[in-house]
Design a protein around this motif. Structure first.
Motif, PDB file in Angstrom:
ATOM      1  N   LEU A  67      30.948  36.322  49.274  1.00  0.00           N
ATOM      2  CA  LEU A  67      32.163  36.322  50.089  1.00  0.00           C
ATOM      3  C   LEU A  67      33.109  37.469  49.761  1.00  0.00           C
ATOM      4  O   LEU A  67      33.842  37.924  50.634  1.00  0.00           O
ATOM      5  CB  LEU A  67      32.912  34.997  49.927  1.00  0.00           C
ATOM      6  N   GLY A  68      33.138  37.910  48.515  1.00  0.00           N
ATOM      7  CA  GLY A  68      34.069  38.969  48.151  1.00  0.00           C
ATOM      8  C   GLY A  68      33.978  39.357  46.690  1.00  0.00           C
ATOM      9  O   GLY A  68      33.088  38.918  45.958  1.00  0.00           O
ATOM     10  N   VAL A  69      34.944  40.180  46.272  1.00  0.00           N
ATOM     11  CA  VAL A  69      35.009  40.686  44.897  1.00  0.00           C
ATOM     12  C   VAL A  69      36.311  40.204  44.284  1.00  0.00           C
ATOM     13  O   VAL A  69      37.382  40.356  44.871  1.00  0.00           O
ATOM     14  CB  VAL A  69      34.944  42.233  44.868  1.00  0.00           C
ATOM     15  N   LEU A  70      36.221  39.616  43.075  1.00  0.00           N
ATOM     16  CA  LEU A  70      37.380  39.100  42.368  1.00  0.00           C
ATOM     17  C   LEU A  70      37.490  39.787  41.014  1.00  0.00           C
ATOM     18  O   LEU A  70      36.486  39.993  40.329  1.00  0.00           O
ATOM     19  CB  LEU A  70      37.256  37.587  42.162  1.00  0.00           C
ATOM     20  N   ASP A  71      38.710  40.139  40.631  1.00  0.00           N
ATOM     21  CA  ASP A  71      38.984  40.640  39.285  1.00  0.00           C
ATOM     22  C   ASP A  71      39.544  39.495  38.457  1.00  0.00           C
ATOM     23  O   ASP A  71      40.388  38.729  38.934  1.00  0.00           O
ATOM     24  CB  ASP A  71      40.006  41.778  39.320  1.00  0.00           C
ATOM     25  N   VAL A  72      39.102  39.391  37.212  1.00  0.00           N
ATOM     26  CA  VAL A  72      39.609  38.373  36.305  1.00  0.00           C
ATOM     27  C   VAL A  72      40.707  39.018  35.466  1.00  0.00           C
ATOM     28  O   VAL A  72      40.457  39.952  34.708  1.00  0.00           O
ATOM     29  CB  VAL A  72      38.480  37.816  35.412  1.00  0.00           C
ATOM     30  N   THR A  73      41.934  38.542  35.628  1.00  0.00           N
ATOM     31  CA  THR A  73      43.095  39.079  34.912  1.00  0.00           C
ATOM     32  C   THR A  73      43.725  37.957  34.098  1.00  0.00           C
ATOM     33  O   THR A  73      43.423  36.775  34.318  1.00  0.00           O
ATOM     34  CB  THR A  73      44.125  39.645  35.902  1.00  0.00           C
ATOM     35  N   PRO A  74      44.618  38.272  33.157  1.00  0.00           N
ATOM     36  CA  PRO A  74      45.302  37.207  32.417  1.00  0.00           C
ATOM     37  C   PRO A  74      46.134  36.277  33.318  1.00  0.00           C
ATOM     38  O   PRO A  74      46.334  35.116  33.008  1.00  0.00           O
ATOM     39  CB  PRO A  74      46.204  37.966  31.447  1.00  0.00           C
ATOM     40  N   GLU A  75      46.595  36.810  34.459  1.00  0.00           N
ATOM     41  CA  GLU A  75      47.373  35.986  35.378  1.00  0.00           C
ATOM     42  C   GLU A  75      46.495  35.058  36.212  1.00  0.00           C
ATOM     43  O   GLU A  75      46.967  34.052  36.728  1.00  0.00           O
ATOM     44  CB  GLU A  75      48.201  36.865  36.327  1.00  0.00           C
ATOM     45  N   LEU A  77      42.674  34.955  38.933  1.00  0.00           N
ATOM     46  CA  LEU A  77      41.697  35.702  39.723  1.00  0.00           C
ATOM     47  C   LEU A  77      42.417  36.460  40.836  1.00  0.00           C
ATOM     48  O   LEU A  77      43.209  35.886  41.571  1.00  0.00           O
ATOM     49  CB  LEU A  77      40.679  34.744  40.341  1.00  0.00           C
ATOM     50  N   THR A  78      42.134  37.744  40.953  1.00  0.00           N
ATOM     51  CA  THR A  78      42.746  38.582  41.975  1.00  0.00           C
ATOM     52  C   THR A  78      41.690  38.979  42.986  1.00  0.00           C
ATOM     53  O   THR A  78      40.630  39.489  42.612  1.00  0.00           O
ATOM     54  CB  THR A  78      43.358  39.847  41.339  1.00  0.00           C
ATOM     55  N   LEU A  79      41.978  38.760  44.257  1.00  0.00           N
ATOM     56  CA  LEU A  79      41.066  39.139  45.325  1.00  0.00           C
ATOM     57  C   LEU A  79      41.177  40.640  45.557  1.00  0.00           C
ATOM     58  O   LEU A  79      42.234  41.153  45.880  1.00  0.00           O
ATOM     59  CB  LEU A  79      41.405  38.384  46.613  1.00  0.00           C
ATOM     60  N   VAL A  80      40.065  41.357  45.344  1.00  0.00           N
ATOM     61  CA  VAL A  80      40.038  42.816  45.496  1.00  0.00           C
ATOM     62  C   VAL A  80      39.471  43.208  46.851  1.00  0.00           C
ATOM     63  O   VAL A  80      40.019  44.055  47.543  1.00  0.00           O
ATOM     64  CB  VAL A  80      39.203  43.453  44.361  1.00  0.00           C
ATOM     65  N   ALA A  81      38.351  42.586  47.230  1.00  0.00           N
ATOM     66  CA  ALA A  81      37.697  42.924  48.495  1.00  0.00           C
ATOM     67  C   ALA A  81      37.079  41.663  49.073  1.00  0.00           C
ATOM     68  O   ALA A  81      36.735  40.731  48.349  1.00  0.00           O
ATOM     69  CB  ALA A  81      36.625  43.990  48.281  1.00  0.00           C
ATOM     70  N   ARG A  82      36.950  41.646  50.389  1.00  0.00           N
ATOM     71  CA  ARG A  82      36.335  40.510  51.057  1.00  0.00           C
ATOM     72  C   ARG A  82      35.205  41.010  51.936  1.00  0.00           C
ATOM     73  O   ARG A  82      35.220  42.147  52.398  1.00  0.00           O
ATOM     74  CB  ARG A  82      37.349  39.728  51.865  1.00  0.00           C
ATOM     75  N   GLY A  83      34.227  40.164  52.136  1.00  0.00           N
ATOM     76  CA  GLY A  83      33.053  40.542  52.905  1.00  0.00           C
ATOM     77  C   GLY A  83      33.342  40.644  54.390  1.00  0.00           C
ATOM     78  O   GLY A  83      34.417  40.262  54.862  1.00  0.00           O
ATOM     79  N   PRO A  84      32.372  41.144  55.160  1.00  0.00           N
ATOM     80  CA  PRO A  84      32.575  41.272  56.604  1.00  0.00           C
ATOM     81  C   PRO A  84      32.706  39.902  57.266  1.00  0.00           C
ATOM     82  O   PRO A  84      31.891  39.013  57.051  1.00  0.00           O
ATOM     83  CB  PRO A  84      31.327  42.017  57.083  1.00  0.00           C
ATOM     84  N   GLY A  85      33.766  39.741  58.056  1.00  0.00           N
ATOM     85  CA  GLY A  85      33.995  38.491  58.757  1.00  0.00           C
ATOM     86  C   GLY A  85      34.567  37.379  57.908  1.00  0.00           C
ATOM     87  O   GLY A  85      34.660  36.242  58.346  1.00  0.00           O
TER      88      GLY A  85
END
Length: 128
Positions: A67-75, A77-85
């Motif tokens: 579905l997408g790309v998530l970054d793991v941060t101390p705060e 999960l941050t959504l970085v990119a999402r898939g098509p549709g």
């Protein structure tokens, strides 16, 4: 005496190397997890808390799913990119952990496999 060494004293060695996944997790600078976002029954795989047994704690830096790309941060999960549709709401609904949404999360386009950089010639001629 140890019968496996024919009466000679057995040398005891301490193995300082880790094996398998432990070696990969603790020796890597960046850990990127590639996985499906949900299980077959639709339950989320990305949870608020991990369930034991764990290979390593707090060692994952990026999660790449279908579905997408998530970054793991101390705060969180941050959504970085999402898939098509896929919308950010779709990803948030299918994630058990709280999700921090970037104002401009990238929308990834599907890759075109028809345009190859070099044409493939078939049959391949043997080289002399």
């Amino acid at each position: 005496m140890d019968p496996r060494t024919d009466g000679r004293p057995r040398r005891h060695r301490t193995h300082r190397r880790l094996r398998g996944a432990m070696d990969l997790i603790h020796g890597a600078r960046w850990v990127i997890v590639l996985m499906e976002h949900t299980a077959k029954d639709g339950t989320p795989k990305i949870l608020k808390e991990c369930t034991p047994p764990l290979t390593g704690e707090r060692c994952v830096h990026h999660i790449i799913t279908d579905l997408g790309v998530l970054d793991v941060t101390p705060e969180g999960l941050t959504l970085v990119a999402r898939g098509p549709g896929v919308t950010a709401e779709d990803i948030a609904d299918r994630t058990d952990a709280p999700l921090i949404r970037r104002p401009r999360a990238l929308a990834v386009r599907p890759a075109s496999i028809s345009a190859s950089p070099r044409p493939v010639r078939w049959p391949v001629q043997p080289t002399p």
